[in-house]
Design a protein around this motif. Structure first.
Motif, mmCIF file in Angstrom:
data_model
loop_
_atom_site.group_PDB
_atom_site.id
_atom_site.type_symbol
_atom_site.label_atom_id
_atom_site.label_comp_id
_atom_site.label_asym_id
_atom_site.label_seq_id
_atom_site.Cartn_x
_atom_site.Cartn_y
_atom_site.Cartn_z
ATOM 1 N N VAL A 134 -6.045 -14.361 4.295
ATOM 2 C CA VAL A 134 -5.000 -13.684 3.530
ATOM 3 C C VAL A 134 -4.392 -12.603 4.402
ATOM 4 N N LEU A 135 -3.059 -12.615 4.513
ATOM 5 C CA LEU A 135 -2.304 -11.571 5.202
ATOM 6 C C LEU A 135 -1.412 -10.906 4.173
ATOM 7 N N ALA A 136 -1.605 -9.615 3.941
ATOM 8 C CA ALA A 136 -0.869 -8.919 2.883
ATOM 9 C C ALA A 136 -0.182 -7.681 3.439
ATOM 10 N N TRP A 137 1.115 -7.579 3.145
ATOM 11 C CA TRP A 137 1.892 -6.400 3.530
ATOM 12 C C TRP A 137 1.946 -5.476 2.320
ATOM 13 N N LEU A 138 1.185 -4.379 2.376
ATOM 14 C CA LEU A 138 1.016 -3.480 1.230
ATOM 15 C C LEU A 138 1.317 -2.045 1.652
ATOM 16 N N PRO A 139 2.579 -1.716 1.882
ATOM 17 C CA PRO A 139 2.909 -0.373 2.387
ATOM 18 C C PRO A 139 2.616 0.749 1.403
ATOM 19 N N GLN A 140 2.564 0.433 0.102
ATOM 20 C CA GLN A 140 2.378 1.477 -0.905
ATOM 21 C C GLN A 140 0.986 1.472 -1.526
ATOM 22 N N ALA A 141 0.070 0.700 -0.985
ATOM 23 C CA ALA A 141 -1.259 0.598 -1.589
ATOM 24 C C ALA A 141 -2.013 1.917 -1.493
ATOM 25 N N ARG A 142 -2.752 2.236 -2.550
ATOM 26 C CA ARG A 142 -3.583 3.439 -2.585
ATOM 27 C C ARG A 142 -5.034 3.093 -2.275
ATOM 28 N N VAL A 143 -5.824 4.129 -2.035
ATOM 29 C CA VAL A 143 -7.205 3.918 -1.594
ATOM 30 C C VAL A 143 -7.994 3.104 -2.622
ATOM 31 N N GLY A 144 -7.841 3.415 -3.880
ATOM 32 C CA GLY A 144 -8.570 2.678 -4.915
ATOM 33 C C GLY A 144 -8.195 1.203 -4.938
ATOM 34 N N GLU A 145 -6.929 0.907 -4.726
ATOM 35 C CA GLU A 145 -6.474 -0.489 -4.707
ATOM 36 C C GLU A 145 -7.008 -1.218 -3.472
ATOM 37 N N LEU A 146 -7.016 -0.536 -2.346
ATOM 38 C CA LEU A 146 -7.577 -1.137 -1.143
ATOM 39 C C LEU A 146 -9.072 -1.390 -1.298
ATOM 40 N N ARG A 147 -9.750 -0.497 -2.000
ATOM 41 C CA ARG A 147 -11.185 -0.671 -2.210
ATOM 42 C C ARG A 147 -11.463 -1.936 -3.031
ATOM 43 N N ARG A 148 -10.608 -2.228 -4.004
ATOM 44 C CA ARG A 148 -10.764 -3.459 -4.791
ATOM 45 C C ARG A 148 -10.596 -4.700 -3.913
ATOM 46 N N LEU A 149 -9.630 -4.648 -3.019
ATOM 47 C CA LEU A 149 -9.414 -5.782 -2.130
ATOM 48 C C LEU A 149 -10.591 -5.953 -1.171
ATOM 49 N N GLN A 150 -11.113 -4.846 -0.678
ATOM 50 C CA GLN A 150 -12.278 -4.901 0.204
ATOM 51 C C GLN A 150 -13.457 -5.540 -0.521
ATOM 52 N N LEU A 151 -13.659 -5.180 -1.775
ATOM 53 C CA LEU A 151 -14.752 -5.745 -2.567
ATOM 54 C C LEU A 151 -14.543 -7.234 -2.800
ATOM 55 N N ALA A 152 -13.304 -7.628 -3.105
ATOM 56 C CA ALA A 152 -13.004 -9.049 -3.332
ATOM 57 C C ALA A 152 -13.229 -9.861 -2.064
ATOM 58 N N ALA A 153 -12.830 -9.321 -0.914
ATOM 59 C CA ALA A 153 -13.043 -10.026 0.353
ATOM 60 C C ALA A 153 -14.526 -10.194 0.636
ATOM 61 N N ALA A 154 -15.331 -9.167 0.321
ATOM 62 C CA ALA A 154 -16.769 -9.236 0.564
ATOM 63 C C ALA A 154 -17.447 -10.239 -0.363
ATOM 64 N N GLN A 155 -17.015 -10.276 -1.620
ATOM 65 C CA GLN A 155 -17.646 -11.175 -2.580
ATOM 66 C C GLN A 155 -17.383 -12.636 -2.262
ATOM 67 N N HIS A 156 -16.217 -12.925 -1.714
ATOM 68 C CA HIS A 156 -15.832 -14.320 -1.483
ATOM 69 C C HIS A 156 -15.781 -14.673 0.004
ATOM 70 N N GLU A 157 -16.253 -13.752 0.874
ATOM 71 C CA GLU A 157 -16.340 -13.996 2.311
ATOM 72 C C GLU A 157 -15.020 -14.495 2.878
ATOM 73 N N SER A 158 -13.970 -13.729 2.601
ATOM 74 C CA SER A 158 -12.625 -14.100 3.030
ATOM 75 C C SER A 158 -12.199 -13.295 4.246
ATOM 76 N N LEU A 159 -11.279 -13.856 5.008
ATOM 77 C CA LEU A 159 -10.667 -13.184 6.139
ATOM 78 C C LEU A 159 -9.413 -12.483 5.627
ATOM 79 N N LEU A 160 -9.399 -11.147 5.663
ATOM 80 C CA LEU A 160 -8.329 -10.375 5.049
ATOM 81 C C LEU A 160 -7.718 -9.399 6.053
ATOM 82 N N PHE A 161 -6.378 -9.471 6.194
ATOM 83 C CA PHE A 161 -5.629 -8.533 7.018
ATOM 84 C C PHE A 161 -4.591 -7.848 6.131
ATOM 85 N N VAL A 162 -4.611 -6.521 6.133
ATOM 86 C CA VAL A 162 -3.665 -5.735 5.346
ATOM 87 C C VAL A 162 -2.787 -4.933 6.297
ATOM 88 N N PHE A 163 -1.474 -5.051 6.126
ATOM 89 C CA PHE A 163 -0.516 -4.356 6.977
ATOM 90 C C PHE A 163 0.020 -3.133 6.228
#
Length: 265
Positions: A134-163
């Motif tokens: 997953v490649l996501a361009w999230l210029p306005q993301a907040r720390v709490g929202e990024l933390r949710r994505l980090q947790l989702a990536a860890a739970q499903h062992e996904s390759l995640l890049f956030v710009f």
């Protein structure tokens, strides 16, 4: 029956202890970046799987493909699921990506300008077992929202890049790995990769990587040589002070589209 040794200075315990002045070992799977100089500075020698990698840059898409293409091409090998692009600022150029090993049919582009919709799409993609990355361009993301994505990536062992924009470098982030990409001031054919966060000591100087693929670099160099030879063949000469004579018949036909690319470069 004797109890197991809990000696913190045993050899097995020392192997699992990470010291802040040493480059940490990967605690999960990694995928090689395809850039040997970068792999040498990353824990485990590659991009972490099941964790967020954050890429900061002044332009939304500058150097992103050149940096990630080797790993993405490796991730989709064997007919695995798609690479999902969420909020990509520009439409990907299929022939160029295919030439680097990433076929256009392996891409899924989710277009949305709404920050909330991008976050929702990112979480859903991370939960899909068939998604390769997953490649996501999230210029306005907040720390709490990024933390949710980090947790989702860890739970499903996904390759995640956030710009995110370069201005986010001063803010905190739950990303396992944070890199800042900048054009090299001394050599425009290179990019400076600053490692802002990793499991290891700070990196004093940036890593320099090619800004373009070898094929594109060779193509542009050949085109510039062609233009130079054409100018020499045009027979530009002086016909008195302030006058120039140009033999137009030497240069016939339309200019190639790559002439514009070379000028822009």
């Amino acid at each position: 029956m004797g109890l197991p040794s809990l000696d913190p200075f045993s050899s097995s315990a020392r192997h699992k202890v990470w010291r802040a002045d040493e480059l940490g070992l990967a605690d999960a799977q990694v995928i090689g970046t395809g850039h040997a100089a970068l792999d040498a500075q990353l824990p485990g020698g590659g991009w972490p799987v099941g964790a967020m990698t954050e890429l900061l840059q002044s332009a939304p898409e500058a150097h992103a493909w050149q940096l990630l293409l080797p790993a993405l091409a490796q991730a989709v090998q064997g007919g695995t699921g798609p690479v999902v692009l969420i909020g990509a600022p520009h439409e990907p150029f299929g022939p160029s990506l295919a030439a680097a090993g990433l076929p256009i049919e392996a891409l899924l582009w989710v277009r949305s300008e709404a920050p909330a919709a991008r976050l929702w799409a990112c979480e859903q993609a991370l939960r899909c077992a068939d998604v390769a990355a997953v490649l996501a361009w999230l210029p306005q993301a907040r720390v709490g929202e990024l933390r949710r994505l980090q947790l989702a990536a860890a739970q499903h062992e996904s390759l995640l890049f956030v710009f995110r924009p370069a201005s986010a470098a001063a803010s905190t982030s739950p990303a396992r790995l944070r890199l800042q990409l900048m054009a090299c001031e001394d050599d425009r054919t290179q990019i400076d990769v600053h490692i802002l966060k990793r499991r290891g000591p700070p990196l004093a100087s940036p890593i320099q990587l090619p800004a373009r693929s070898r094929r594109m670099t060779a193509l542009l160099a050949a085109n510039q040589l062609r233009r130079k030879l054409l100018r020499q063949q045009e027979g530009v000469g002086q016909a008195g002070e302030g006058a120039t004579v140009v033999r137009l018949e030497i240069f016939s036909g339309k200019r190639h589209a790559l002439d514009r690319i070379a000028l822009a470069a």
